[in-house]
Design a protein around this motif. Structure first.
Motif, PDB file in Angstrom:
ATOM      1  N   THR A   1       0.836  -1.197   0.000  1.00  0.00           N
ATOM      2  CA  THR A   1       0.000   0.000   0.000  1.00  0.00           C
ATOM      3  C   THR A   1       0.869   1.245   0.000  1.00  0.00           C
ATOM      4  OG1 THR A   1      -0.120  -0.080   2.419  1.00  0.00           O
ATOM      5  CG2 THR A   1      -1.905  -1.118   1.185  1.00  0.00           C
ATOM      6  N   THR A   2       0.375   2.279  -0.658  1.00  0.00           N
ATOM      7  CA  THR A   2       1.069   3.560  -0.674  1.00  0.00           C
ATOM      8  C   THR A   2       0.029   4.673  -0.772  1.00  0.00           C
ATOM      9  OG1 THR A   2       2.879   4.830  -1.701  1.00  0.00           O
ATOM     10  CG2 THR A   2       1.443   3.579  -3.183  1.00  0.00           C
ATOM     11  N   VAL A   3       0.480   5.886  -0.954  1.00  0.00           N
ATOM     12  CA  VAL A   3      -0.390   7.047  -1.109  1.00  0.00           C
ATOM     13  C   VAL A   3       0.032   7.800  -2.355  1.00  0.00           C
ATOM     14  CG1 VAL A   3      -0.921   7.325   1.342  1.00  0.00           C
ATOM     15  CG2 VAL A   3       1.136   8.382   0.399  1.00  0.00           C
ATOM     16  N   VAL A   4      -0.875   8.576  -2.910  1.00  0.00           N
ATOM     17  CA  VAL A   4      -0.486   9.430  -4.029  1.00  0.00           C
ATOM     18  C   VAL A   4       0.316  10.617  -3.508  1.00  0.00           C
ATOM     19  CG1 VAL A   4      -1.372  10.888  -5.896  1.00  0.00           C
ATOM     20  CG2 VAL A   4      -2.345   8.631  -5.484  1.00  0.00           C
ATOM     21  N   GLY A   5       0.030  11.037  -2.269  1.00  0.00           N
ATOM     22  CA  GLY A   5       0.906  12.046  -1.692  1.00  0.00           C
ATOM     23  C   GLY A   5       0.310  12.922  -0.628  1.00  0.00           C
ATOM     24  N   SER A   6      -0.631  13.781  -1.000  1.00  0.00           N
ATOM     25  CA  SER A   6      -1.040  14.847  -0.079  1.00  0.00           C
ATOM     26  C   SER A   6      -1.974  14.336   1.006  1.00  0.00           C
ATOM     27  CB  SER A   6      -1.700  15.982  -0.846  1.00  0.00           C
ATOM     28  OG  SER A   6      -2.917  15.553  -1.429  1.00  0.00           O
ATOM     29  N   TYR A   7      -1.991  15.080   2.132  1.00  0.00           N
ATOM     30  CA  TYR A   7      -2.780  14.723   3.306  1.00  0.00           C
ATOM     31  C   TYR A   7      -3.355  16.020   3.880  1.00  0.00           C
ATOM     32  CZ  TYR A   7      -4.056  11.715   7.252  1.00  0.00           C
ATOM     33  OH  TYR A   7      -4.753  10.970   8.186  1.00  0.00           O
ATOM     34  N   PRO A   8      -4.476  15.949   4.584  1.00  0.00           N
ATOM     35  CA  PRO A   8      -5.044  17.165   5.190  1.00  0.00           C
ATOM     36  C   PRO A   8      -4.033  17.890   6.078  1.00  0.00           C
ATOM     37  CG  PRO A   8      -6.592  15.346   5.341  1.00  0.00           C
ATOM     38  CD  PRO A   8      -5.320  14.768   4.827  1.00  0.00           C
ATOM     39  N   VAL A   9      -4.091  19.209   6.049  1.00  0.00           N
ATOM     40  CA  VAL A   9      -3.139  20.040   6.790  1.00  0.00           C
ATOM     41  C   VAL A   9      -3.665  20.286   8.205  1.00  0.00           C
ATOM     42  CG1 VAL A   9      -1.959  22.259   6.884  1.00  0.00           C
ATOM     43  CG2 VAL A   9      -2.349  21.138   4.675  1.00  0.00           C
TER      44      VAL A   9
ATOM     45  N   MET B   1       1.067  -4.870  -8.742  1.00  0.00           N
ATOM     46  CA  MET B   1       0.240  -3.769  -8.258  1.00  0.00           C
ATOM     47  C   MET B   1       0.744  -3.138  -6.974  1.00  0.00           C
ATOM     48  SD  MET B   1      -3.513  -5.499  -8.949  1.00  0.00           S
ATOM     49  CE  MET B   1      -4.420  -4.266  -8.012  1.00  0.00           C
ATOM     50  N   LEU B   2       0.651  -1.810  -6.932  1.00  0.00           N
ATOM     51  CA  LEU B   2       0.711  -1.029  -5.703  1.00  0.00           C
ATOM     52  C   LEU B   2      -0.706  -0.544  -5.430  1.00  0.00           C
ATOM     53  CD1 LEU B   2       3.809   1.237  -6.449  1.00  0.00           C
ATOM     54  CD2 LEU B   2       3.632  -0.316  -4.506  1.00  0.00           C
ATOM     55  N   VAL B   3      -1.140  -0.591  -4.196  1.00  0.00           N
ATOM     56  CA  VAL B   3      -2.503  -0.211  -3.845  1.00  0.00           C
ATOM     57  C   VAL B   3      -2.482   1.178  -3.218  1.00  0.00           C
ATOM     58  CG1 VAL B   3      -4.477  -0.775  -2.384  1.00  0.00           C
ATOM     59  CG2 VAL B   3      -3.201  -2.603  -3.532  1.00  0.00           C
ATOM     60  N   ASP B   4      -3.287   2.097  -3.765  1.00  0.00           N
ATOM     61  CA  ASP B   4      -3.302   3.464  -3.229  1.00  0.00           C
ATOM     62  C   ASP B   4      -4.630   4.153  -3.531  1.00  0.00           C
ATOM     63  OD1 ASP B   4      -3.071   3.968  -5.948  1.00  0.00           O
ATOM     64  OD2 ASP B   4      -1.145   4.992  -5.834  1.00  0.00           O
ATOM     65  N   PRO B   5      -4.857   5.341  -2.968  1.00  0.00           N
ATOM     66  CA  PRO B   5      -6.044   6.116  -3.357  1.00  0.00           C
ATOM     67  C   PRO B   5      -5.901   6.636  -4.792  1.00  0.00           C
ATOM     68  CG  PRO B   5      -5.163   6.832  -1.228  1.00  0.00           C
ATOM     69  CD  PRO B   5      -4.120   5.958  -1.867  1.00  0.00           C
TER      70      PRO B   5
ATOM     71  N   ILE C   1       0.276   2.042   6.183  1.00  0.00           N
ATOM     72  CA  ILE C   1       0.758   2.234   4.814  1.00  0.00           C
ATOM     73  C   ILE C   1       2.204   1.732   4.685  1.00  0.00           C
ATOM     74  CG2 ILE C   1       1.305   3.975   3.054  1.00  0.00           C
ATOM     75  CD1 ILE C   1      -1.681   3.519   3.430  1.00  0.00           C
ATOM     76  N   ASP C   2       2.470   0.986   3.619  1.00  0.00           N
ATOM     77  CA  ASP C   2       3.805   0.414   3.419  1.00  0.00           C
ATOM     78  C   ASP C   2       4.818   1.424   2.894  1.00  0.00           C
ATOM     79  OD1 ASP C   2       3.233  -2.381   4.123  1.00  0.00           O
ATOM     80  OD2 ASP C   2       1.958  -2.361   2.332  1.00  0.00           O
ATOM     81  N   ILE C   3       4.405   2.281   1.958  1.00  0.00           N
ATOM     82  CA  ILE C   3       5.289   3.309   1.390  1.00  0.00           C
ATOM     83  C   ILE C   3       4.593   4.651   1.594  1.00  0.00           C
ATOM     84  CG2 ILE C   3       6.554   4.113  -0.634  1.00  0.00           C
ATOM     85  CD1 ILE C   3       6.256   1.291  -1.806  1.00  0.00           C
TER      86      ILE C   3
ATOM     87  N   MET D   1      -8.342   0.919   3.380  1.00  0.00           N
ATOM     88  CA  MET D   1      -7.596   0.448   2.211  1.00  0.00           C
ATOM     89  C   MET D   1      -6.549  -0.591   2.617  1.00  0.00           C
ATOM     90  SD  MET D   1      -5.316   2.687  -0.482  1.00  0.00           S
ATOM     91  CE  MET D   1      -3.864   2.772   0.601  1.00  0.00           C
ATOM     92  N   VAL D   2      -5.845  -0.324   3.710  1.00  0.00           N
ATOM     93  CA  VAL D   2      -4.845  -1.270   4.194  1.00  0.00           C
ATOM     94  C   VAL D   2      -5.506  -2.596   4.583  1.00  0.00           C
ATOM     95  CG1 VAL D   2      -3.223  -1.749   6.083  1.00  0.00           C
ATOM     96  CG2 VAL D   2      -3.189   0.479   4.920  1.00  0.00           C
ATOM     97  N   ALA D   3      -6.651  -2.520   5.255  1.00  0.00           N
ATOM     98  CA  ALA D   3      -7.356  -3.737   5.643  1.00  0.00           C
ATOM     99  C   ALA D   3      -7.811  -4.524   4.411  1.00  0.00           C
ATOM    100  CB  ALA D   3      -8.555  -3.379   6.525  1.00  0.00           C
ATOM    101  N   ALA D   4      -8.325  -3.816   3.413  1.00  0.00           N
ATOM    102  CA  ALA D   4      -8.795  -4.477   2.197  1.00  0.00           C
ATOM    103  C   ALA D   4      -7.637  -5.133   1.448  1.00  0.00           C
ATOM    104  CB  ALA D   4      -9.494  -3.455   1.300  1.00  0.00           C
ATOM    105  N   ALA D   5      -6.509  -4.427   1.354  1.00  0.00           N
ATOM    106  CA  ALA D   5      -5.340  -4.995   0.686  1.00  0.00           C
ATOM    107  C   ALA D   5      -4.869  -6.251   1.408  1.00  0.00           C
ATOM    108  CB  ALA D   5      -4.217  -3.958   0.621  1.00  0.00           C
ATOM    109  N   GLY D   6      -4.934  -6.229   2.735  1.00  0.00           N
ATOM    110  CA  GLY D   6      -4.535  -7.402   3.508  1.00  0.00           C
ATOM    111  C   GLY D   6      -5.418  -8.598   3.225  1.00  0.00           C
ATOM    112  N   LEU D   7      -6.713  -8.360   3.086  1.00  0.00           N
ATOM    113  CA  LEU D   7      -7.632  -9.465   2.785  1.00  0.00           C
ATOM    114  C   LEU D   7      -7.352 -10.055   1.406  1.00  0.00           C
ATOM    115  CD1 LEU D   7     -10.961  -7.978   4.202  1.00  0.00           C
ATOM    116  CD2 LEU D   7      -9.624  -9.860   5.162  1.00  0.00           C
TER     117      LEU D   7
END
Length: 300
Positions: free
Chosen positions: A10-18, A264-268, A47-49, A287-293
């Motif tokens: 799992t990873t993220v595209v990048g940005s997060y709430p400030v 695959m990498l899993v992300d939003p 998240i892995d990355i 998302m992390v839980a779903a990827a684990g399943l």
């Protein structure tokens, strides 16, 4: 290419709430607390990355405000690399908290289309794109030397029809050519009209949105990725609601049917900056839980 020791990382595209801090230290650096929160939340979600959260402004100004030759939103001279690293300090902080971090750059074509040319040095934006690529390549070098696992180049402009993708591809390839670290190209939106041009880019990972644009899965199913990985957007970044684990799991399984879990990498779909902190964290955790399943289904 192996980015982590697990399938479907799992990873993220990048940005997060400030989430800004308060007090004396916040006056010295109003975004330091936001970086710390973004990094901590990603780690807590599993998240892995991770990323540094991209909390220091919009994706255009965060880079252009540091580049010589640019004043405000105007290009007033030859664009040069920044005098000092732009994203390195926050990325290093993330690396001090987690072993796998993605460095992130706004792509040269997207930057160019957020600027107006007010100098005779550039006849058009295509020329500007190539100089922006050289400036970004220097920043990418700093991130590589810091030890990031992956460097992502964001080019949302590619799916809009506004950019010259041939020039944009040349620019991204110029950045890739100066690096040893794997590079990911993120393009959001509908890919139907541009996918063939995008897939000619010399990157190791293509990151696309599939939750908000499920038709992209059909578009990609007919394409040969030539061994490149797919960043598989399975969480709708534009939806303030937190999708259930089951919903995200079904989206991932649909992707596995096309790409296989090894690819695959899993992300939003995109960054989560515009969501509330609770929503962003909830999306990542589910998302992390779903990827684990899904991962468990394919464990030997």
């Amino acid at each position: 290419m192996t980015l982590t020791s697990v399938r479907l990382p799992t990873t993220v595209v990048g940005s997060y709430p400030v989430v800004k801090g308060s007090g004396l230290f916040a006056r010295m650096d109003p975004f330091k607390h936001a970086v710390e929160v973004a990094v901590a939340d990603q780690i807590s979600a599993g998240i892995d990355i991770i990323s540094d959260g991209q909390v220091r402004g919009d994706m255009i100004r965060a880079f252009t405000s540091h580049l010589p030759g640019i004043r405000g939103s105007s290009v007033v001279g030859k664009v040069q690399p920044a005098a000092r690293p732009i994203t390195l300090a926050d990325t290093k902080y993330a690396l001090s908290r987690h072993s796998k971090v993605k460095g992130i750059l706004t792509g040269p074509s997207t930057l160019a289309h957020g600027l107006s040319i007010e100098t005779s040095f550039y006849r058009n934006k295509d020329e500007l794109v190539l100089d922006l690529a050289q400036a970004l390549a220097v920043e990418a070098g700093y991130l590589q030397d810091a030890g990031v696992a992956l460097i992502q180049v964001d080019e949302p402009i590619f799916s809009t029809g506004a950019a010259n993708i041939a020039v944009g591809r040349e620019a991204v390839n110029a950045i890739v050519g100066r690096l040893r670290t794997p590079v990911c190209l993120h393009v959001c939106g509908n890919l139907g009209a541009v996918i063939d041009d995008i897939l000619k880019t010399n990157v190791a990972v293509f990151d696309f949105e599939f939750a908000n644009n499920p038709e992209n899965l059909e578009v990609l199913s007919a394409k040969d990725l030539r061994g490149r990985m797919v960043g598989y957007g399975c969480v709708d970044s534009a939806d303030p609601g937190v999708e259930s684990v089951e919903t995200i799991q079904k989206r991932i399984e649909a992707g596995v049917d096309v790409f296989s879990p090894e690819m695959m990498l899993v992300d939003p779909d995109c960054g989560l900056r515009m969501q509330t902190r609770d929503a962003a964290f909830g999306k990542l955790k589910n998302m992390v839980a779903a990827a684990g399943l899904v991962r468990a289904e394919y464990t030997d």
